[in-house]
Design a protein around this motif. Sequence first.
Motif, PDB file in Angstrom:
ATOM      1  N   THR A 254      13.808   4.682   8.739  1.00 55.25           N
ATOM      2  CA  THR A 254      14.348   3.454   9.311  1.00 55.25           C
ATOM      3  C   THR A 254      15.560   2.989   8.515  1.00 55.25           C
ATOM      4  O   THR A 254      15.650   3.201   7.310  1.00 55.25           O
TER       5      THR A 254
ATOM      6  N   LEU B 237      15.295  -2.304   8.930  1.00 60.88           N
ATOM      7  CA  LEU B 237      14.194  -3.232   8.671  1.00 60.88           C
ATOM      8  C   LEU B 237      14.644  -4.437   7.846  1.00 60.88           C
ATOM      9  O   LEU B 237      14.164  -5.547   8.041  1.00 60.88           O
TER      10      LEU B 237
ATOM     11  N   HIS C 186      15.393  -6.661   4.195  1.00 60.82           N
ATOM     12  CA  HIS C 186      14.524  -7.216   3.149  1.00 60.82           C
ATOM     13  C   HIS C 186      14.069  -6.147   2.159  1.00 60.82           C
ATOM     14  O   HIS C 186      12.993  -6.258   1.561  1.00 60.82           O
ATOM     15  N   GLY C 187      14.873  -5.089   1.970  1.00 57.81           N
ATOM     16  CA  GLY C 187      14.552  -4.047   1.005  1.00 57.81           C
ATOM     17  C   GLY C 187      13.476  -3.079   1.440  1.00 57.81           C
ATOM     18  O   GLY C 187      13.034  -2.247   0.642  1.00 57.81           O
ATOM     19  N   ALA C 188      13.044  -3.142   2.708  1.00 60.74           N
ATOM     20  CA  ALA C 188      11.946  -2.300   3.187  1.00 60.74           C
ATOM     21  C   ALA C 188      12.480  -1.069   3.916  1.00 60.74           C
ATOM     22  O   ALA C 188      13.529  -1.110   4.571  1.00 60.74           O
ATOM     23  N   ARG C 189      11.742   0.026   3.795  1.00 63.15           N
ATOM     24  CA  ARG C 189      12.108   1.270   4.476  1.00 63.15           C
ATOM     25  C   ARG C 189      10.836   2.035   4.816  1.00 63.15           C
ATOM     26  O   ARG C 189       9.898   2.090   4.027  1.00 63.15           O
ATOM     27  N   VAL C 190      10.824   2.640   6.008  1.00 64.41           N
ATOM     28  CA  VAL C 190       9.695   3.450   6.450  1.00 64.41           C
ATOM     29  C   VAL C 190      10.187   4.860   6.750  1.00 64.41           C
ATOM     30  O   VAL C 190      11.243   5.041   7.362  1.00 64.41           O
TER      31      VAL C 190
ATOM     32  N   LEU D  79       6.011   4.072   3.006  1.00 61.67           N
ATOM     33  CA  LEU D  79       6.590   2.733   3.004  1.00 61.67           C
ATOM     34  C   LEU D  79       7.112   2.423   1.614  1.00 61.67           C
ATOM     35  O   LEU D  79       6.377   2.566   0.634  1.00 61.67           O
ATOM     36  N   GLN D  80       8.378   2.013   1.524  1.00 61.20           N
ATOM     37  CA  GLN D  80       8.979   1.654   0.249  1.00 61.20           C
ATOM     38  C   GLN D  80       9.625   0.285   0.351  1.00 61.20           C
ATOM     39  O   GLN D  80      10.149  -0.101   1.399  1.00 61.20           O
ATOM     40  N   TRP D  81       9.588  -0.429  -0.774  1.00 64.45           N
ATOM     41  CA  TRP D  81      10.201  -1.752  -0.849  1.00 64.45           C
ATOM     42  C   TRP D  81      10.966  -1.881  -2.153  1.00 64.45           C
ATOM     43  O   TRP D  81      10.433  -1.609  -3.233  1.00 64.45           O
TER      44      TRP D  81
ATOM     45  N   MET E 109      11.417  -0.496  -7.417  1.00 61.90           N
ATOM     46  CA  MET E 109      10.939   0.003  -6.130  1.00 61.90           C
ATOM     47  C   MET E 109       9.442   0.272  -6.184  1.00 61.90           C
ATOM     48  O   MET E 109       8.942   0.851  -7.142  1.00 61.90           O
TER      49      MET E 109
ATOM     50  N   GLY F  55       6.287   1.898  -3.804  1.00 66.14           N
ATOM     51  CA  GLY F  55       6.088   2.735  -2.635  1.00 66.14           C
ATOM     52  C   GLY F  55       4.637   3.124  -2.453  1.00 66.14           C
ATOM     53  O   GLY F  55       3.859   3.185  -3.405  1.00 66.14           O
TER      54      GLY F  55
END
Length: 420
Positions: free
Chosen positions: A127, A130, A132-136, A181-183, A192, A194
């Motif tokens: 992705t 998303l 807000h620092g989020a990634r899928v 999922l990582q933030w 980070m 995850g």
Amino acid sequence: MKKILLTSTFCATIAFGGADVLQPENRTFAQSKFMPDISLVMDASYVNRNIADDKVAHLEVPGVAHGLLGSHTHNGKTHTPNNAKNGFNLNYAELVLSSSVDPFFTMDGVFHFSEDSVEIEELYFTTTALGHGARVKGGKFSSNFGYLNEQHHHAWDFADMPLVYEAFLGMHGINETGLQLQWVAPTDTYLMIGAEILQGENTQMFGKDKIGTYTTQADAPALFVGYIKTSFDIDDTTILGGLSYAQGSTRIDHSGDEAPHVVSGDSKLYGADLVIKHYFDSYSFLKFQSELLSREIDGTQYNLNPANTTVVLTSPAINKKQTGAYAQLVYALNKSWQMGLRYDTIFINDITSNGVTVDKGNNFDKYSAMVEYHTSEFARFRLQYNHNNSLYDEDGNRQDISTVILQANISIGAHGAHSF
């Protein structure tokens, strides 16, 4: 009528190619806009090892792993590690495709070709919107457990995988189908967190499939990974550190081995990594890299009759607590030359069978030195020497193995930058 006439004229123009709308920049659809980045990596080597190929596949790190050198058959499949044979080796070709899908996703594919097989090494979407620092990420991918696991072979500083990685996780590491999922925290320094939920198909330590009549199939997904990573700079020095954890079911099939057995249970893997990189200028740097891995396997080992593997001789409760590490130092003199040293060790090998200690030895060591030359960022040639005294033969005798590897790693096409 004017509207109909204009439409007809426009269609006729397209059909017969007589107007500016046929120019590439004016077309509604231009194939070049949708072509992914494509690259092809070739890795080949010449190997000189002081032990014959027919003997090396029978060696093992006692109680830890076997088949780390040389081609061997496992679960009816032939496994050929890199640099497996004395003489010339065409280790692999790696085809990489990468592109944006739309404003919301990218997709990457890594296809691994060897002389024996073709496989999808990675194929995943990521992705991009998303916020807000989020990634899928979803699909098949190399886990972000530790530091080295997610990196492809051609990005390594040495021609082979560190001993503890290959002994615990196998030549592919944690490479699974699942979801990640990582933030990234909104902090001044990089932080980070995850988590990954994976199918659980690593055959060296984990696994979920039923094996004969000895084990049941574990529920999938069967492997869970979590990690936290941070990084910061001090002047011209970058420091990256991380802690990782993996837990999953274990189904290990060694029924085809010389001492056949099957393991069913659960495993935990702990990891800590540290990378320190100091830059002298744009091309010259000194890099220290180290990881410690510690695992526990707890379950039942079904020891089978070599003459008839449907017969279980014993089925003791087995517990393994094993720890190893590697540390390496690489110095890049300039844009073209770099050199490095690496030390590998597995220093804890505690095994109990039905509560009774099994002495398989410990302090398994390996030493490596390399020097490499880059003609450009697309071609590197490496000369490496390994002295490996971690392996034993069937009679329990330690083998001192010396190996010289001359490696050529060459790529063409557009290839994304490697991670730090």
